[in-house]
Design a protein around this motif. Structure first.
Motif, short mmCIF file in Angstrom:
data_model
loop_
_atom_site.label_atom_id
_atom_site.label_comp_id
_atom_site.label_asym_id
_atom_site.label_seq_id
_atom_site.Cartn_x
_atom_site.Cartn_y
_atom_site.Cartn_z
N GLU A 93 28.86 31.93 52.41
CA GLU A 93 28.08 33.09 52.84
C GLU A 93 28.03 33.21 54.36
OE1 GLU A 93 24.51 34.01 50.20
OE2 GLU A 93 24.91 31.91 49.67
N LYS A 94 27.85 32.09 55.02
CA LYS A 94 27.81 32.09 56.48
C LYS A 94 29.14 32.53 57.07
CE LYS A 94 28.04 28.15 58.65
NZ LYS A 94 27.69 26.80 59.18
N VAL A 95 30.23 32.05 56.49
CA VAL A 95 31.56 32.39 57.00
C VAL A 95 31.86 33.87 56.76
CG1 VAL A 95 34.04 32.01 56.67
CG2 VAL A 95 32.47 30.05 56.77
N LEU A 96 31.55 34.37 55.57
CA LEU A 96 31.78 35.79 55.28
C LEU A 96 30.96 36.68 56.21
CD1 LEU A 96 31.84 35.84 51.36
CD2 LEU A 96 33.79 35.99 52.92
N ASP A 97 29.74 36.31 56.45
CA ASP A 97 28.88 37.09 57.34
C ASP A 97 29.48 37.15 58.74
OD1 ASP A 97 26.24 38.43 57.89
OD2 ASP A 97 26.06 36.76 59.28
N HIS A 128 29.75 42.21 51.89
CA HIS A 128 30.74 41.73 52.85
C HIS A 128 32.13 42.33 52.63
CE1 HIS A 128 27.92 38.85 54.42
NE2 HIS A 128 27.76 38.28 53.24
N PHE A 129 32.37 42.94 51.46
CA PHE A 129 33.71 43.39 51.09
C PHE A 129 33.77 44.91 50.96
CE2 PHE A 129 33.17 39.09 49.48
CZ PHE A 129 34.31 38.46 49.97
N LEU A 130 34.86 45.47 51.42
CA LEU A 130 35.02 46.92 51.44
C LEU A 130 35.76 47.46 50.22
CD1 LEU A 130 35.93 47.37 55.22
CD2 LEU A 130 33.70 47.67 54.11
N ASP A 131 36.53 46.62 49.54
CA ASP A 131 37.31 47.08 48.39
C ASP A 131 37.81 45.85 47.65
OD1 ASP A 131 38.62 48.72 46.61
OD2 ASP A 131 40.06 49.53 48.05
N TYR A 132 38.27 46.03 46.42
CA TYR A 132 38.82 44.93 45.63
C TYR A 132 39.79 45.49 44.60
CZ TYR A 132 35.55 46.40 41.99
OH TYR A 132 34.88 47.13 41.05
N GLU A 133 40.62 44.60 44.06
CA GLU A 133 41.54 45.05 43.02
C GLU A 133 41.94 43.89 42.12
OE1 GLU A 133 41.98 47.36 40.98
OE2 GLU A 133 42.26 48.77 42.66
N ASN A 134 42.37 44.23 40.91
CA ASN A 134 42.79 43.23 39.93
C ASN A 134 43.67 43.88 38.87
OD1 ASN A 134 41.04 44.08 37.53
ND2 ASN A 134 39.52 43.84 39.16
N PRO A 135 44.47 43.08 38.15
CA PRO A 135 45.36 43.65 37.14
C PRO A 135 44.63 44.23 35.94
CG PRO A 135 45.43 41.26 37.09
CD PRO A 135 44.67 41.64 38.32
N GLY A 136 43.36 43.81 35.74
CA GLY A 136 42.58 44.39 34.66
C GLY A 136 42.35 45.88 34.84
N ARG A 137 42.34 46.32 36.09
CA ARG A 137 42.15 47.75 36.38
C ARG A 137 43.48 48.47 36.55
NH1 ARG A 137 37.55 49.13 40.74
NH2 ARG A 137 39.19 48.49 42.20
N THR A 138 44.46 47.80 37.15
CA THR A 138 45.70 48.49 37.53
C THR A 138 46.89 48.16 36.66
OG1 THR A 138 46.44 46.75 39.06
CG2 THR A 138 44.93 48.45 39.93
N GLY A 139 46.89 46.98 36.02
CA GLY A 139 48.07 46.54 35.28
C GLY A 139 49.18 46.03 36.18
N LEU A 140 48.89 45.87 37.47
CA LEU A 140 49.89 45.46 38.45
C LEU A 140 49.81 43.96 38.71
CD1 LEU A 140 49.42 48.36 41.03
CD2 LEU A 140 51.16 48.20 39.24
N SER A 141 50.87 43.42 39.31
CA SER A 141 50.88 42.02 39.73
C SER A 141 49.98 41.84 40.95
CB SER A 141 52.30 41.58 40.09
OG SER A 141 52.71 42.23 41.29
N LYS A 142 49.69 40.59 41.29
CA LYS A 142 48.83 40.33 42.45
C LYS A 142 49.47 40.85 43.74
CE LYS A 142 46.10 36.81 42.76
NZ LYS A 142 45.52 35.44 42.84
N GLY A 143 50.77 40.64 43.88
CA GLY A 143 51.44 41.15 45.08
C GLY A 143 51.36 42.66 45.18
N GLU A 144 51.54 43.33 44.04
CA GLU A 144 51.43 44.80 44.04
C GLU A 144 50.01 45.25 44.34
OE1 GLU A 144 54.82 46.10 40.80
OE2 GLU A 144 53.00 45.09 40.07
N ASN A 145 49.03 44.51 43.85
CA ASN A 145 47.63 44.87 44.13
C ASN A 145 47.26 44.64 45.59
OD1 ASN A 145 46.63 45.93 41.68
ND2 ASN A 145 46.48 43.87 40.81
#
Length: 205
Positions: A93-97, A128-145
């Motif tokens: 938490e300290k590092v993210l802040d 602390h985060f502005l956006d996120y992504e995962n294959p559960g939402r997109t069906g894409l690989s990690k690199g593509e996400n």
């Protein structure tokens, strides 16, 4: 550099204890599933996509049954994680802040839809985060996400922080540098930067 994109499991937290309990309950709910899931089972599949995990942990079942089991595991897992969370790595938490005051922060994980939201819900770190992504939402690989996050947020110079070879491969696919979180679940010999604890990020950035 304008942004840092993070993996989740093995990089920001270790949810193994909570997830093992959730998945073991899921198996007990299904008459054709057997045994229980241990923390070691989970740690050897960290970083893989859901279909790959199902093939490894439930190899005694046909593929359609494997997916039924893994989907039940994920359903119960979300409830457990929202209730009990996971183990945050020291000083996270300290590092993210500190980092979020200078850099734009994001998460890209090989997880199902709702998993990152559970992480946010229990530990109150969404701010602390502005956006996120995962294959559960997109069906894409990690690199593509990763590339999707970069494009969607118009990022000019990003870096990816993760703990497995899959994370390194994804960063390479996206064409960005890779920071190896050596305290996580993987063992790597090639990387652009290495950290032995979360707070080491403050020395790099």
């Amino acid at each position: 550099m304008d942004s840092i994109i993070f993996d989740l499991d093995g990089t920001l937290w270790d949810p193994s204890k909570t997830v093992a309990r959730a998945w073991s309950e899921a198996l007990s709910n299904l008459e054709y599933a057997k045994g229980e899931i241990t923390e070691d089972d989970l740690k050897r599949t960290m970083g893989l996509q859901i279909q790959q995990i199902a093939e490894i942990l439930f190899d005694y079942l046909e593929k359609d049954k494997q997916m039924e089991v893994i989907n039940e595991c994920c359903r119960i897992e979300r409830r457990y994680l929202r209730q009990d969370g996971g183990e945050l790595f020291r000083d996270l938490e300290k590092v993210l802040d500190h980092l979020s005051k200078t850099y734009k922060l994001y998460i890209v994980s090989n997880c199902q839809d709702g998993y990152i939201e559970s992480f946010y819900h229990y530990h109150k770190l969404e701010k602390h985060f502005l956006d996120y992504e995962n294959p559960g939402r997109t069906g894409l690989s990690k690199g593509e996400n990763i590339k999707l996050i970069i494009e969607r947020n118009q990022l000019k110079s990003s870096i990816y922080v993760g703990d497995t070879q899959g994370d390194k491969d994804a960063a390479d696919f996206a064409g960005i540098p890779f920071v190896y979180a050596a305290y996580g679940f993987g063992e790597l010999s090639e990387y652009d930067y290495k950290i032995d604890q979360v707070s080491d990020l403050l020395e790099i950035f």
